[in-house]
Write an enzyme that holds these catalytic residues in place. Sequence first.
Site: not given
Ligand SMILES: [Zn+2]
Length: 889
Positions: A158, A327, A349
Site C-alpha cells: 500500500e 488493523e 482509515e
Molecule cells: Zn489503517
Amino acid sequence: MRALFPFLAVLYSVILSNMSAEPPFSLNETPGKLPKEVVPTEYSIRIVPNIDKFTFTGTETVKLEVRSPVHQLVLNALELDVTEATLDGKPLPKSAAKIDKENELLTLTLPSELAPGDHTISLSFSGKINQQGQGLFYMRYQEHGSGATKVMLGTQFEATDARRFFPCWDEPVFRARFQLTAVVPENWLAVSNMPIESEKKIAEGKEVRFAATPPMSSYLNVFVAGELDLIEARSVSTQVRVIATKGKAELGRYALEATAQILQYYNDYFGVPYPLPKLDQIALPGGFGGAMENWGGITYYESALLFDPKNSSAETKQNIYEVIAHEVAHMWFGDLVTMAWWDNLWLNEGFASWMGTKCTAHFNPQWEVWLRRNLPRDPTRRIGIAKEQAMEGDARSTTHPIQQHIATEAEANSAFDDITYKKGQSFLRMLESFLGEDVFRNGIRRYIAAHKYSNTSTADLWNALSETSKKPVAEIAVGWTEQPGFPVVKVKRETGGRVRLTQERFTVNFKNAPPLQWKIPLTYAIIGEAPATLLMTGKTEILENIPADRALKLNVMGAGNYRVEYDEPPWILLLQALPKLGVEDRVNLLSDAWALVQADRASISLYFGLVEKLPASTEIAEREQIINVLDFINGLLAASPEQEKFQHYARSLLRPTFERVGWEPKQGEPATAANLRASLISALGDLNDLEIIAGCRERFKKYLANPASLAPDLRPAVFTVVCHYADEKTWTRLHQLGLKTTSIEEKQNYYNALACATDPKLVKKTLAIALTDQLPTSRATQLVPRVARDSGHPEIAWDFARSNMKALLAKVDAAGTNRYVPSLFTFFSDEPRANELKAYAKSNLSPASVTEVAKVVDEVQFRSEFKKRLVTHLNIWLDHHSDAASARE
Ligand SMILES: [Zn+2]
C-alpha cells in the site's frame, strides 16, 4: 495502514464554492490511470527470490475479462524487467511490451484487436528486493538467543507498490483472486494471505503454494518468509496465529489473546463473520514503522505486536491492543469492502481508526483511549489526543478536505495524513453520537452486507446510514468531508434565559480565510442535567430557558469536532462548576482554551487560569493535556531568557500530581497510573526538576547493576531524562546497551534516549548512527527528526541531514519520501528557516513534496509569531503568579 509517521502530512487548500456530494460507486466513473475496458479476474503468480543477490524472478498468468474491444493492454509495473509475454497461449514479440517508467505503466501492444470475452496473458519478469519497506524487501536482524545476523523477506504494497512485485492492475478497484506460489529455503516458513495448499521439495529449496484469495485489491497481497516461529489459537472458526522471528513467537501471547477477543467483537458488530479461514499477525523486525492490513496476513513492526511481560511497558501493551484493533477492523472495512480510489482513503482509515478506538475502549475502559489515543510519545510530543492533532492541522491555511482529489501515485502516498485518519475518525464519532450507537451500527451492517467483495465511494456509506437513521446524513456530512476546516461556536448569554450561538470558521495563522459554514450536530447540557442535541444549520441559533445562574457546557464529552468559545459570564459559571464536570468535559475545555490561545482569540491567561482552577486529580488524559502544552511552550522558549522562569512555574503545576503518584507503583492503583508516572517524570525532567533528574540518575545506576530493579514502565522516561543531561560516558553506556539488546522495544528505548542528549558533541554522535545499520532502516532515518525535536538543536540535525541526504533518502520508504526533509524543519521557530526550507525544496525536492513543504513552512511561521505573542503574555501572567508558584513548589 497505520504508519507511525512522526510528522504530519499533506496539504493543499481547495476552496469548494459549490459543494455537491459525490455519486455512489461505479467502475466506469472511478478515477485512475488504467483503462477500464479490461479487468483482471484471477492471477496465478510464481516468485523465486535470490537471497544472495537481492533479486527475484517471477512468472504469472492472469485471466482477463475484456469488456470492449482493445488493441493494447495497460497495467502497472515498476522496476520490473518483463522478459516474455504471451496472449491466449501465443507468444507476443519482444517489442510488444513497453514500460513507461515515469507513469509506472506496462503496455502490451497486441497484434490485432482483442475481442470482448475471456482471455489470458502470461508474463515472465524479474525485479529487485529492496532495502526499504517498498514492494518485496529484506530485513537483516539479530536472532534472539543466538545473536546471529539473519535475513528475512517481507512485502509492503500500500498504496502503489504491488507493481514492484508482479505486473498487475494496481488500482484498488480492480479486484481479483490472487494465487501465489513462492520458492524459499527449506528451513524457512512462508506466509501469505491464505493458508498453504501444498508444499514440495525442489532443487532450490521448497516450493510453497498458497490457496487463492477471494476477490480483493492488489495492495492487500502479502508475502513474508524467513526462519520464523509461531503460536496459534482458534477464535470461533478462524485460525489465529502470531508469527515472529525464531525465539520470539511466545512474546505474541498477548497479541494472540487480544486478536481472538477483537475478532469476536467485530464478527458481531459488522454482522458478517470474518471471511477467511485464517488470520496471521506477523511481527517484522524492520522495513517499515507501522502496521499493514494485508487481508489474512497483517504485518506489524515488531514492537507494535510483541509484548514481553517482564520488559515491556504499559504504554507498549496499550499500543499493541489499539494497533491490532485498528488493523483487524480493516479486514472488513478496507479489505472486504474497499474504497474505489485513493480520494476515499479516509473511508478506510477514518473508519478503522474510529472502530479500533471504540473496540479498545469497550474492552479497556480504564485506558481512557478516546481522550488519550495512544500514539505514545513517539510521533510527536505535541498534543497527543487524536482529535486535537487533526484539528490543529485542519485550522491552518494548508489543510484539505477529508475527501481530496488524488491524481498520481505520489499523491496517493501523501494521503495518509492526520486529516484522513483523525478528522475522519472524529467526524464518525460525532455522527455516531448524533445518530445513536444502535442506529449507526445497523447502518454499518447494511453497508457491509450490500458491498462485500466490492468497492464503494463515501456516498454508499451515507446512503446506508440515511436509510437506517431516516436522517439526511449526506447533507450533514458534506460540510465535514468535502470542505476543509471546522467551526467554532461562540456562546453569548442574553437576557431572559436566552443563549445566542454563532458559528464561524476556526483558524490558526490563517488571515483572510474564506468563510465557511457547517451543519453542526451540536450537543449541550446544563451542568447536572441530561444532555440535549441540536442540528445547527444556520449561522446563529438561540437556546431558550437556560437559567442565568446555571453553567452551560456545549460539546458534551468533547465528542464533537468543533471548538466552543464562551463569553465571559458563561465562562465564569463553567469555572465554578468544574468539580462537577467529568474528565472528558474538563479535557475538552482545556483543549479548546489552548486552541483559542493559539488562534490569538485569547491570552495564555485563559488557559492557565483554567488549569489553576481544576480540582486536584490524577486523571491521565487531563494531566497529559497539560503536560503536552507545557512541553510545547518549553520547546518554543528553548534558549530564551524567559525559559527559566517558565520552567519554574510549569514545575509548580506538575509537582502536586507527581507527589500523589510518586516514584513507586502503589497497590491497587489504576492501570494508567504507570503511564502518568512516566509522563510526569519525563516532563519534569525536561523542565529541569533537579530532584527528578537526581532520582533518574540514581535509578539508572541501579538498573545497570540489576535491570529488574527498574519497572519497564519507567525505563523510557528514566533513560530519556538521564541522557538529556548526559556526559559522554553515560551516553556511551546507553549506546552500548542499545547495541547489545535483541529486543526491538528495548533497542528503541535506548536510541530514543540518545536522541535527547543536548551536548552538541553528543548530538552529532547520535546523528551519525542514522548512517549505520544499527537500527532497522525506517528507525535509523527517523533518528534525525527525533534529534531535531528532542535535543533542542534542530540546526545541528539539519546540517547533518543536508550533508548526508542521499544516504538518508535511500533508506526512506515510499510513504516517507515527501515528508522527510520538511519533517526536519518542524521544530524551528524563526522565520528565516521557513525561507530556507522553501529555497531548498525548490532546487532539491520533487514537486510531490510541495504540500508537505507548505505545511511545515506554515508551522515554522506560526511558531515564530506565536513565540513573540506568548512571551509578552507569559511575562504578564508569570509576574502575577510566580509567588504562588514558589509557595506551591
Ligand atoms: Zn489503517
